[in-house]
Design a protein around this motif. Sequence first.
Motif, short mmCIF file in Angstrom:
data_model
loop_
_atom_site.label_atom_id
_atom_site.label_comp_id
_atom_site.label_asym_id
_atom_site.label_seq_id
_atom_site.Cartn_x
_atom_site.Cartn_y
_atom_site.Cartn_z
N LEU A 181 0.83 -1.20 0.00
CA LEU A 181 0.00 0.00 0.00
C LEU A 181 0.87 1.25 0.00
N PHE A 182 0.47 2.22 -0.82
CA PHE A 182 1.19 3.49 -0.90
C PHE A 182 0.20 4.63 -0.76
N TYR A 183 0.56 5.57 0.11
CA TYR A 183 -0.26 6.75 0.34
C TYR A 183 0.40 7.91 -0.41
N LYS A 184 -0.35 8.59 -1.25
CA LYS A 184 0.20 9.69 -2.04
C LYS A 184 -0.28 11.02 -1.46
N SER A 185 0.66 11.93 -1.25
CA SER A 185 0.33 13.21 -0.62
C SER A 185 1.30 14.28 -1.09
N GLY A 186 0.98 15.53 -0.76
CA GLY A 186 1.87 16.61 -1.19
C GLY A 186 1.42 17.96 -0.67
N GLY A 187 2.07 19.00 -1.18
CA GLY A 187 1.74 20.37 -0.77
C GLY A 187 2.34 21.38 -1.72
N GLY A 188 1.81 22.59 -1.69
CA GLY A 188 2.26 23.64 -2.59
C GLY A 188 3.55 24.28 -2.15
N ILE A 189 4.44 24.53 -3.11
CA ILE A 189 5.75 25.15 -2.86
C ILE A 189 5.81 26.50 -3.56
N THR A 190 6.20 27.53 -2.83
CA THR A 190 6.47 28.85 -3.41
C THR A 190 7.88 29.28 -3.01
N CYS A 191 8.28 30.48 -3.44
CA CYS A 191 9.62 30.97 -3.10
C CYS A 191 9.78 31.19 -1.60
N ASP A 192 8.69 31.35 -0.88
CA ASP A 192 8.74 31.60 0.56
C ASP A 192 8.62 30.33 1.40
N SER A 193 8.51 29.18 0.76
CA SER A 193 8.29 27.93 1.50
C SER A 193 9.52 27.53 2.30
N ASP A 194 9.27 26.91 3.45
CA ASP A 194 10.32 26.37 4.31
C ASP A 194 10.35 24.85 4.13
N VAL A 195 11.51 24.31 3.81
CA VAL A 195 11.60 22.89 3.48
C VAL A 195 11.18 21.99 4.65
N ASN A 196 11.52 22.38 5.87
CA ASN A 196 11.15 21.57 7.03
C ASN A 196 9.64 21.54 7.22
N GLN A 197 8.99 22.68 7.08
CA GLN A 197 7.54 22.73 7.23
C GLN A 197 6.83 21.97 6.12
N GLU A 198 7.36 22.06 4.90
CA GLU A 198 6.72 21.37 3.78
C GLU A 198 6.86 19.85 3.92
N TYR A 199 8.01 19.40 4.41
CA TYR A 199 8.19 17.96 4.63
C TYR A 199 7.23 17.47 5.70
N GLU A 200 7.07 18.27 6.75
CA GLU A 200 6.14 17.90 7.83
C GLU A 200 4.70 17.85 7.32
N GLU A 201 4.35 18.79 6.43
CA GLU A 201 3.00 18.80 5.87
C GLU A 201 2.76 17.55 5.02
N LEU A 202 3.77 17.15 4.27
CA LEU A 202 3.67 15.93 3.45
C LEU A 202 3.32 14.73 4.33
N LEU A 203 3.98 14.63 5.49
CA LEU A 203 3.74 13.50 6.39
C LEU A 203 2.42 13.64 7.14
N ASP A 204 2.05 14.88 7.50
CA ASP A 204 0.78 15.11 8.20
C ASP A 204 -0.41 14.65 7.37
N LYS A 205 -0.26 14.73 6.06
CA LYS A 205 -1.38 14.39 5.17
C LYS A 205 -1.49 12.88 4.92
N VAL A 206 -0.62 12.11 5.54
CA VAL A 206 -0.71 10.65 5.47
C VAL A 206 -1.45 10.18 6.72
N TYR A 207 -2.74 9.94 6.59
CA TYR A 207 -3.55 9.59 7.74
C TYR A 207 -4.81 8.87 7.30
N LEU A 208 -5.48 8.24 8.26
CA LEU A 208 -6.78 7.61 8.03
C LEU A 208 -7.84 8.41 8.77
N PRO A 209 -8.85 8.92 8.08
CA PRO A 209 -9.83 9.82 8.71
C PRO A 209 -10.95 9.07 9.41
N PHE A 210 -10.61 8.40 10.50
CA PHE A 210 -11.60 7.62 11.24
C PHE A 210 -12.05 8.39 12.48
#
Length: 315
Positions: A286-315
Amino acid sequence: MNLKKQLNRYGSLKEPFLFIISYDLSKFYIKPLKDLPCGIKLEVENNIESKKRVKKELKKYPLSFEKYKEKFDFIQEHIKRGNSYLLNLTAKTEIKTDLSLDEIYQKAKSKYKLKFFDDFVCFSPETFIKIENNKIFTFPMKGTIDSKISNAKEKILANEKEMAEHTMVVDLLRNDLGIVSNKIRVEKFRYIDKINAGNKELLQVSSKISGVLDKNWNEKIGDILTSILPAGSITGTPKKRTVDILKKIEGYDREFYSGVFGVYDGENLNSAVMIRFIQKDEKGNLFYKSGGGITCDSDVNQEYEELLDKVYLPF
């Protein structure tokens, strides 16, 4: 028969049907609702309670921060060159759970749900387009924050990076609706939705955009959808150049993930962007696909955390 012709044909006949279209429009599934096989299950526009639920353990095996940073830096270089201003960088994360796709579908609480045989399950909070009474609506979602953070709503709405990112997506989708409709309006700008994300409750920033269609729009469903796909919220701007950049750097095929699915009921149309997406490969992994928007002001640490935060089961 190609995608556009099939969609136009069923729309012209006012035949209620399901459509599922991949991110790059290369794969699609169109079926009259009366002929829908039992291997396909769907729910559209559910009213979901916002209260938290019991956490279900989900083991994640994501790409490393170092590999993510390589992709992030590649995208930042293209932004500096002026090739793009906003790119929705995604990745696939292997997951382990004792639940089957069918069990995940049954338990998931989401506005839109789809289970496609034993291939994938999607539980999306994001509307793609709705068409009612000759009006077309889209609801771009950009900007997410953990509701536990102090003054979360105020912080996300005041964040300049999030404001810029959301504004770019709204402009992109206004232009998309302008291709197929008239009298484009931003009816609501940057309002807050609550989303259950497993053991977290997230605040998601959305906007509402509308346009007016010709009365015979049902005969042109194929033209409408193919003109505005792929969805701007999961690509970026300018769309065509951004899609090319993402194809080079993401390193995997999105397939149906970040495509769209929806239903035409003979009078109205309602559809979702296929985010929050779990796919099974030929080996049963099983593979969970997720992501987030990147702009010139994006912080790599926050974007990586958002990628992982979006891997979840909505129960």
